[in-house]
Design a protein around this motif. Structure first.
Motif, PDB file in Angstrom:
ATOM      1  N   PRO A 183       0.788  -1.239   0.000  1.00 55.09           N
ATOM      2  CA  PRO A 183       0.000   0.000   0.000  1.00 55.09           C
ATOM      3  C   PRO A 183       0.819   1.288   0.000  1.00 55.09           C
ATOM      4  CG  PRO A 183      -0.093  -1.068   2.146  1.00 55.09           C
ATOM      5  CD  PRO A 183       0.578  -2.031   1.223  1.00 55.09           C
ATOM      6  N   ASN A 184       2.140   1.197   0.269  1.00 58.03           N
ATOM      7  CA  ASN A 184       2.977   2.394   0.222  1.00 58.03           C
ATOM      8  C   ASN A 184       3.410   2.762  -1.189  1.00 58.03           C
ATOM      9  OD1 ASN A 184       2.907   2.807   2.992  1.00 58.03           O
ATOM     10  ND2 ASN A 184       4.806   1.686   3.380  1.00 58.03           N
ATOM     11  N   VAL A 185       3.052   1.935  -2.162  1.00 58.93           N
ATOM     12  CA  VAL A 185       3.473   2.141  -3.551  1.00 58.93           C
ATOM     13  C   VAL A 185       2.370   2.873  -4.314  1.00 58.93           C
ATOM     14  CG1 VAL A 185       4.142   0.998  -5.708  1.00 58.93           C
ATOM     15  CG2 VAL A 185       4.932   0.100  -3.503  1.00 58.93           C
ATOM     16  N   ARG A 186       2.756   3.863  -5.092  1.00 60.30           N
ATOM     17  CA  ARG A 186       1.807   4.633  -5.878  1.00 60.30           C
ATOM     18  C   ARG A 186       1.314   3.823  -7.071  1.00 60.30           C
ATOM     19  NH1 ARG A 186      -2.171   8.365  -5.999  1.00 60.30           N
ATOM     20  NH2 ARG A 186      -1.978   9.900  -7.679  1.00 60.30           N
ATOM     21  N   GLY A 187       0.017   3.915  -7.343  1.00 64.62           N
ATOM     22  CA  GLY A 187      -0.556   3.303  -8.525  1.00 64.62           C
ATOM     23  C   GLY A 187      -0.797   1.812  -8.371  1.00 64.62           C
ATOM     24  N   LYS A 188      -0.900   1.115  -9.515  1.00 63.84           N
ATOM     25  CA  LYS A 188      -1.242  -0.304  -9.506  1.00 63.84           C
ATOM     26  C   LYS A 188      -0.131  -1.176  -8.935  1.00 63.84           C
ATOM     27  CE  LYS A 188      -4.679  -0.047 -13.183  1.00 63.84           C
ATOM     28  NZ  LYS A 188      -5.174  -0.584 -14.470  1.00 63.84           N
ATOM     29  N   GLY A 189       1.030  -0.590  -8.728  1.00 65.78           N
ATOM     30  CA  GLY A 189       2.108  -1.314  -8.064  1.00 65.78           C
ATOM     31  C   GLY A 189       1.801  -1.642  -6.613  1.00 65.78           C
ATOM     32  N   CYS A 190       0.718  -1.060  -6.079  1.00 72.16           N
ATOM     33  CA  CYS A 190       0.309  -1.393  -4.708  1.00 72.16           C
ATOM     34  C   CYS A 190      -0.130  -2.857  -4.615  1.00 72.16           C
ATOM     35  CB  CYS A 190      -0.795  -0.468  -4.226  1.00 72.16           C
ATOM     36  SG  CYS A 190      -2.360  -0.636  -5.116  1.00 72.16           S
ATOM     37  N   ASN A 191      -0.462  -3.477  -5.744  1.00 65.70           N
ATOM     38  CA  ASN A 191      -0.675  -4.914  -5.847  1.00 65.70           C
ATOM     39  C   ASN A 191      -1.901  -5.390  -5.065  1.00 65.70           C
ATOM     40  OD1 ASN A 191      -0.374  -7.618  -6.437  1.00 65.70           O
ATOM     41  ND2 ASN A 191       1.389  -7.923  -5.084  1.00 65.70           N
ATOM     42  N   VAL A 192      -3.086  -5.164  -5.639  1.00 65.98           N
ATOM     43  CA  VAL A 192      -4.328  -5.657  -5.042  1.00 65.98           C
ATOM     44  C   VAL A 192      -4.542  -7.103  -5.475  1.00 65.98           C
ATOM     45  CG1 VAL A 192      -6.824  -5.361  -4.893  1.00 65.98           C
ATOM     46  CG2 VAL A 192      -5.336  -3.357  -5.047  1.00 65.98           C
ATOM     47  N   GLN A 193      -4.756  -8.001  -4.490  1.00 61.55           N
ATOM     48  CA  GLN A 193      -5.005  -9.402  -4.776  1.00 61.55           C
ATOM     49  C   GLN A 193      -6.325  -9.828  -4.163  1.00 61.55           C
ATOM     50  OE1 GLN A 193      -1.708 -11.949  -3.829  1.00 61.55           O
ATOM     51  NE2 GLN A 193      -0.248 -10.769  -5.043  1.00 61.55           N
ATOM     52  N   ASP A 194      -7.051 -10.662  -4.893  1.00 56.63           N
ATOM     53  CA  ASP A 194      -8.405 -11.041  -4.489  1.00 56.63           C
ATOM     54  C   ASP A 194      -8.418 -12.057  -3.357  1.00 56.63           C
ATOM     55  OD1 ASP A 194     -10.833 -13.107  -4.981  1.00 56.63           O
ATOM     56  OD2 ASP A 194     -11.455 -11.088  -5.547  1.00 56.63           O
TER      57      ASP A 194
END
Length: 298
Positions: A183-194
């Motif tokens: 969550p500290n990474v800007r954009g889609k690099g925050c890595n949301v996983q289902d």
């Protein structure tokens, strides 16, 4: 807003901050939709069918300045919009306005995450996750869409610095949690996983457990602001901190120089007014600052 002070003696009398009379919410505000930022400076509010001044449905998700020492919330025009309605879905065809199901901040306090419904035409909760910079002015301008998902419900930061995502629907049950892995990474690099945590044979319901993330009560006092040496007295209570964290302080004297000692003195070369900032990092890696100004005379 009711803020209840908690001390060793128990729960004290509530501190009340009143909203203006022309401010209304449509729908419900649940407990898991009221969070503070990690440094305690803002109160974040996500409500279903949020409605602002004069019936204007232009913004959803609000941020209020919050004093975590007095419990007072600055209301009225001090509030900031986190998302504009058109950013969610300019072609909204459902009833009311989009529901906000979750809100949380990143561990480094730089980003605010929101789970917002963009289509309520079916029983499935079609939602988007937005990331907003926790910046001083007009944070909604920094909002970016991370992705589209189904039946994501809650957000909660955990001690391992991941933000976990609850999944729930009235017509479908789940046995796993999602997560924002970075969550500290800007954009889609925050890595949301289902699917990250499996709770089978149990099921996920509405709400995730709140995690108490203590912030240091940073304070300092300026003594002897004279042309020679100014003394800064650190009043931060480090009770319960381990030895590796007690020295996690950074002084910024406002003239381009810094110091990392607990107590400090500083010599200013030029008379004037300077903003002094003391930054502390507690054992949970939560950063908090305290600012004050000092005037140096000839």
């Amino acid at each position: 807003f009711y803020a209840l002070p908690v001390t060793a003696k128990g729960i004290g009398k509530p501190v009340i901050s009143r909203l203006s009379s022309n401010f209304k919410f449509l729908g419900n505000i649940y407990g898991d939709k009221i969070h503070t930022t990690q440094n305690g400076e803002y109160l974040l509010l996500a409500g279903e069918f949020l409605k602002t001044y004069n019936g204007n449905r232009g913004s959803v998700g609000l941020r209020y300045p919050f004093n975590n020492k007095t419990g007072k919330v600055k209301v009225g025009k001090h509030r900031d919009a986190l998302l504009k309605f058109k950013q969610i879905n300019p072609n909204w065809t459902g009833s009311g306005t989009p529901a906000i199901f979750g809100i949380e901040t990143s561990p480094n306090n730089k980003y605010i995450y929101l789970i917002v419904e963009y289509d309520n035409s079916s029983l499935k909760k079609k939602v988007k996750i937005f990331q907003v910079r926790n910046q001083a002015n007009q944070p909604y301008q920094s909002a970016i869409e991370i992705g589209k998902f189904t039946n994501f419900w809650d957000l909660q930061l955990a001690p391992n610095d991941k933000i976990y995502i609850g999944k729930w629907s009235a017509n479908q049950s789940y046995s796993h949690l999602g997560a924002i892995q970075q969550p500290n990474v800007r954009g889609k690099g925050c890595n949301v996983q289902d699917s990250v945590v499996n709770v089978a044979p149990n099921k996920v319901g509405q709400g995730l457990p709140s995690i108490y993330q203590p912030t240091p009560d940073v304070d300092f006092k300026i003594q002897s602001p004279c042309p020679d040496t100014t003394q800064f007295l650190n009043l931060t209570d480090t009770t319960g901190w381990d030895s590796t964290r007690r020295n996690s302080f950074v002084w910024d004297f406002g003239d381009g120089t810094t110091d990392t000692t607990y107590q400090t003195r500083h010599y200013y070369d030029t008379p004037g007014t300077y903003e002094v900032t003391l930054t502390a990092l507690n054992q949970c890696q939560k950063e908090v600052t305290r600012k004050d100004s000092v005037t140096i005379y000839k």
